[in-house]
Design a protein around this motif. Structure first.
Motif, mmCIF file in Angstrom:
data_model
loop_
_atom_site.group_PDB
_atom_site.id
_atom_site.type_symbol
_atom_site.label_atom_id
_atom_site.label_comp_id
_atom_site.label_asym_id
_atom_site.label_seq_id
_atom_site.Cartn_x
_atom_site.Cartn_y
_atom_site.Cartn_z
ATOM 1 N N SER A 148 -9.037 -10.707 3.116
ATOM 2 C CA SER A 148 -8.351 -10.263 4.346
ATOM 3 C C SER A 148 -7.360 -9.142 4.044
ATOM 4 C CB SER A 148 -7.609 -11.438 4.986
ATOM 5 O OG SER A 148 -6.542 -11.859 4.145
ATOM 6 N N VAL A 149 -6.685 -9.250 2.909
ATOM 7 C CA VAL A 149 -5.669 -8.262 2.535
ATOM 8 C C VAL A 149 -6.339 -7.032 1.927
ATOM 9 C CG1 VAL A 149 -3.610 -7.818 1.122
ATOM 10 C CG2 VAL A 149 -3.940 -10.070 2.174
ATOM 11 N N ALA A 150 -7.212 -7.254 0.939
ATOM 12 C CA ALA A 150 -7.855 -6.140 0.229
ATOM 13 C C ALA A 150 -8.585 -5.217 1.206
ATOM 14 C CB ALA A 150 -8.807 -6.682 -0.827
ATOM 15 N N LYS A 151 -9.209 -5.807 2.231
ATOM 16 C CA LYS A 151 -9.969 -5.015 3.206
ATOM 17 C C LYS A 151 -9.058 -4.266 4.187
ATOM 18 C CE LYS A 151 -14.021 -6.012 5.379
ATOM 19 N NZ LYS A 151 -15.099 -6.826 5.999
ATOM 20 N N SER A 152 -7.821 -4.727 4.317
ATOM 21 C CA SER A 152 -6.932 -4.173 5.361
ATOM 22 C C SER A 152 -5.954 -3.128 4.843
ATOM 23 C CB SER A 152 -6.145 -5.303 6.037
ATOM 24 O OG SER A 152 -7.018 -6.283 6.554
ATOM 25 N N LEU A 153 -5.740 -3.106 3.512
ATOM 26 C CA LEU A 153 -4.780 -2.150 2.959
ATOM 27 C C LEU A 153 -5.501 -0.885 2.486
ATOM 28 C CD1 LEU A 153 -2.789 -4.478 3.201
ATOM 29 C CD2 LEU A 153 -1.924 -3.948 0.917
ATOM 30 N N PRO A 154 -4.976 0.283 2.877
ATOM 31 C CA PRO A 154 -5.622 1.532 2.456
ATOM 32 C C PRO A 154 -5.321 1.847 0.989
ATOM 33 C CG PRO A 154 -3.694 2.011 3.785
ATOM 34 C CD PRO A 154 -3.810 0.512 3.743
ATOM 35 N N ASP A 155 -6.064 2.790 0.461
ATOM 36 C CA ASP A 155 -5.872 3.290 -0.899
ATOM 37 C C ASP A 155 -4.470 3.918 -1.046
ATOM 38 O OD1 ASP A 155 -6.304 4.360 -3.430
ATOM 39 O OD2 ASP A 155 -7.160 6.209 -2.610
ATOM 40 N N PRO A 156 -3.675 3.475 -2.034
ATOM 41 C CA PRO A 156 -2.306 3.999 -2.214
ATOM 42 C C PRO A 156 -2.241 5.527 -2.371
ATOM 43 C CG PRO A 156 -2.609 2.036 -3.559
ATOM 44 C CD PRO A 156 -3.958 2.370 -2.986
ATOM 45 N N GLN A 157 -3.240 6.111 -3.033
ATOM 46 C CA GLN A 157 -3.242 7.572 -3.199
ATOM 47 C C GLN A 157 -3.390 8.267 -1.831
ATOM 48 O OE1 GLN A 157 -2.984 9.542 -6.219
ATOM 49 N NE2 GLN A 157 -2.723 11.129 -4.666
ATOM 50 N N VAL A 185 -2.460 7.009 0.995
ATOM 51 C CA VAL A 185 -1.186 6.824 1.708
ATOM 52 C C VAL A 185 -0.181 7.885 1.245
ATOM 53 C CG1 VAL A 185 0.806 5.275 2.024
ATOM 54 C CG2 VAL A 185 -1.513 4.339 2.108
ATOM 55 N N TYR A 186 -0.149 8.124 -0.070
ATOM 56 C CA TYR A 186 0.765 9.130 -0.614
ATOM 57 C C TYR A 186 0.443 10.518 -0.045
ATOM 58 C CZ TYR A 186 3.077 12.194 -3.977
ATOM 59 O OH TYR A 186 3.845 13.176 -4.553
ATOM 60 N N GLU A 207 7.422 5.086 -4.805
ATOM 61 C CA GLU A 207 7.792 5.323 -6.212
ATOM 62 C C GLU A 207 7.707 6.805 -6.556
ATOM 63 O OE1 GLU A 207 5.362 2.943 -8.781
ATOM 64 O OE2 GLU A 207 6.318 1.077 -8.151
ATOM 65 N N THR A 208 6.613 7.424 -6.136
ATOM 66 C CA THR A 208 6.374 8.819 -6.504
ATOM 67 C C THR A 208 7.387 9.741 -5.837
ATOM 68 O OG1 THR A 208 4.065 8.195 -6.585
ATOM 69 C CG2 THR A 208 4.534 10.539 -6.772
ATOM 70 N N SER A 209 7.792 9.405 -4.626
ATOM 71 C CA SER A 209 8.736 10.297 -3.950
ATOM 72 C C SER A 209 10.175 10.034 -4.388
ATOM 73 C CB SER A 209 8.600 10.196 -2.431
ATOM 74 O OG SER A 209 9.071 8.962 -1.985
ATOM 75 N N SER A 262 0.828 -1.221 0.000
ATOM 76 C CA SER A 262 0.000 0.000 0.000
ATOM 77 C C SER A 262 0.858 1.265 0.000
ATOM 78 C CB SER A 262 -0.947 0.005 1.211
ATOM 79 O OG SER A 262 -0.212 0.083 2.409
ATOM 80 N N TRP A 263 2.149 1.122 0.289
ATOM 81 C CA TRP A 263 3.083 2.248 0.266
ATOM 82 C C TRP A 263 3.916 2.297 -1.022
ATOM 83 C CZ3 TRP A 263 4.444 6.179 3.915
ATOM 84 C CH2 TRP A 263 3.602 6.236 5.027
ATOM 85 N N PHE A 264 3.774 1.301 -1.892
ATOM 86 C CA PHE A 264 4.584 1.262 -3.123
ATOM 87 C C PHE A 264 4.429 2.562 -3.933
ATOM 88 C CE2 PHE A 264 5.522 -3.514 -4.239
ATOM 89 C CZ PHE A 264 6.162 -3.659 -3.026
ATOM 90 N N PHE A 265 3.184 3.008 -4.118
ATOM 91 C CA PHE A 265 2.939 4.220 -4.921
ATOM 92 C C PHE A 265 3.629 5.437 -4.294
ATOM 93 C CE2 PHE A 265 0.138 7.973 -5.744
ATOM 94 C CZ PHE A 265 0.395 8.122 -7.094
#
Lengths: 218, 218
Positions: free
Chosen positions: A193-202, A204-205, A167-169, A161-164
Motif C-alpha cells: 500500500s505504501v510502496a505503490k503510493s509513494l513517488p520516486d524521491p529523485q 520529487v526532488y 536533505e539535498t536542499s 518520499s520528500w526526505f531526499f
C-alpha cells in the motif's frame, strides 16, 4: 452495483498519498485522476468549491475533502476487519493527536523547501525537532499504534518520499538525525500500500526544483 | 467508581468553550480548572507536554488534547443516545470538514483582534468572507447538521462570545454582514450547555484590550 471511487490527486502531494495508502490498505479499487494544480479540472472545482484543493475522494458521486478526513472516511466505510484507527476512544484520540501534529509540521516542511541561508537553518532546526518529537512517540514500537500499521503511520509516511529533497536542499541527514524514524519508514515501505503510493524521491526532488523556479518567476 | 473528569481551561478560550459545551451536552460532571496562560500549572505541562496548551481533558488520569479531538472523544465516550457527530460516514466527514474550516478561520479571528488600520481592513474582509461561507453552509437549517445541535455547532458557537470584541475593535456589524448566522447563534444560546459555557461578551472585550496591552509591552 459496484462502488464508484474516484480520487482527485496530484502525485507529489503528501495529502494525496495518504488517501491512496488508506484505499490500498482497505483493498478498495479506485480511479486516480491526476490534477494539474495550475489548471484545475471542473470536477475538482465542483467537488471542493471551498478550498479547491486535492485530494478529493468522490464516492458514488459524493465528495469527501481534506486528507485526514478522507482517511477517517475510508476507515469508517471499508474493511472493518483491518481498522486504521484503534477502537478504544482514548487510543483513537491519541492517534488523532499525532496525525494532527504531523499536519502542523507541514508548513515547516514547506518552509525548509522554500527557504535558503540562515532562514533555512532556523526552519530546518524546527523540522528536525518535530521529527524527534515524533521519534520519541514512536519509541521502540514497530508502528505508531503498536504492532499494527495505522492512522498515524498513514499520516506521516508520505513525508518519506520528500526526505531526499529535504536533505539535498538543506544539507542534513535524516539517518543521522532520527535513525529510528528512518527504520520505521523503511518498515512501512515494505507494505505494498505504501510502496505503490509513494513517488520516486529523485522525481520529487526534481519537482521541488521546478516548483522553486516557478515561484521565483512569479 | 465514578469517573474523574478534569478540564484544564482558560475562560476566554474558544477551544476551552468547545470542550465545556460538549461535556454539558452529554451531562458529564466535570471539575473545571482555570489555568493561567502566563504561569502554567504542573498538571498542564505534564498532560500536554507537546503543545503545553489548554484545553486538556483528563479522564480518569488519561489526558486528551486539542479541542476538536476532545469533542470527538466526549462524543465517543458518553451519551450515545445524544450524538454530536452523525452516524453516516459521509455526513460525519462533512461535519469534520466544516469544523476544520472553523479551525482554519481562527488565525484570521486573531488577526482581526491584533491588527489596526489597513491591515485590519484586509483581515476583517477575509473574516467576513469566511462567515459568509459558513452562513451558506448553514442555509435554512436550524443547525449545521439539520434539526439537531451537533459537532459543527459546538465548534463554531464559542466565537459568538467574541463577536462584540471583534465588532468594537474593527467597526462592522455581524447582524448586518451575516444575519442568518446571528440567528443561528441566538438559537444555540437558548441551550443551557452553550449559555453556561460562553463568557460575557463585555468581559471578553476587556480581556482583548488587556491582551493587546500585554503584547505591546513585550
Amino acid at each position: 452495483m459496484a462502488d464508484e471511487v474516484i480520487l482527485l490527486d496530484f502525485w507529489p502531494s503528501l495529502f494525496g498519498m495518504r488517501a491512496k495508502i488508506a484505499l490500498r490498505e482497505k483493498g478498495v479499487d479506485f480511479d486516480p485522476r491526476v490534477e494539474d494544480p495550475w489548471n484545475k479540472s471542473p470536477l475538482l472545482l465542483e467537488t471542493n468549491p471551498v478550498h479547491k484543493k486535492i485530494p478529493v475522494l468522490v464516492h458514488n458521486g459524493k465528495p469527501v475533502c481534506e486528507s485526514l478526513i478522507i482517511v477517517q472516511y475510508i476507515d469508517e466505510t471499508w474493511g472493518p476487519e483491518s481498522p486504521l484507527l484503534p477502537s478504544d476512544p482514548h487510543e483513537r484520540a491519541r492517534a488523532r493527536f499525532w496525525a494532527d501534529y504531523v499536519d502542523k509540521m507541514i508548513p515547516v516542511v514547506r518552509a525548509v523547501c522554500a527557504s535558503a541561508g540562515e532562514a533555512q537553518e532556523v526552519v530546518t532546526k524546527e523540522y528536525i525537532e518535530g521529527l524527534n518529537v515524533l521519534q520519541g512517540e514512536l519509541g521502540n514500537k514497530a508502528y505508531f499504534g503498536g504492532d499494527r500499521f495505522g492512522y498515524v503511520d498513514v499520516s506521516l509516511i508520505p513525508l518519506y518520499s520528500w526526505f531526499f529533497a529535504l536533505e539535498t536542499s538543506s544539507g542534513f541527514s535524516h539517518e543521522e538525525e532520527c535513525p529510528k524514524l528512518v527504520g520505521w519508514a523503511k518498515r512501512c515501505m515494505q507494505r505494498e500500500s505504501v510502496a505503490k503510493s509513494l513517488p520516486d524521491p529523485q522525481k520529487v526532488y526534481d519537482f521541488m526544483l521546478e516548483l522553486k523556479k516557478k515561484i521565483q518567476a512569479q
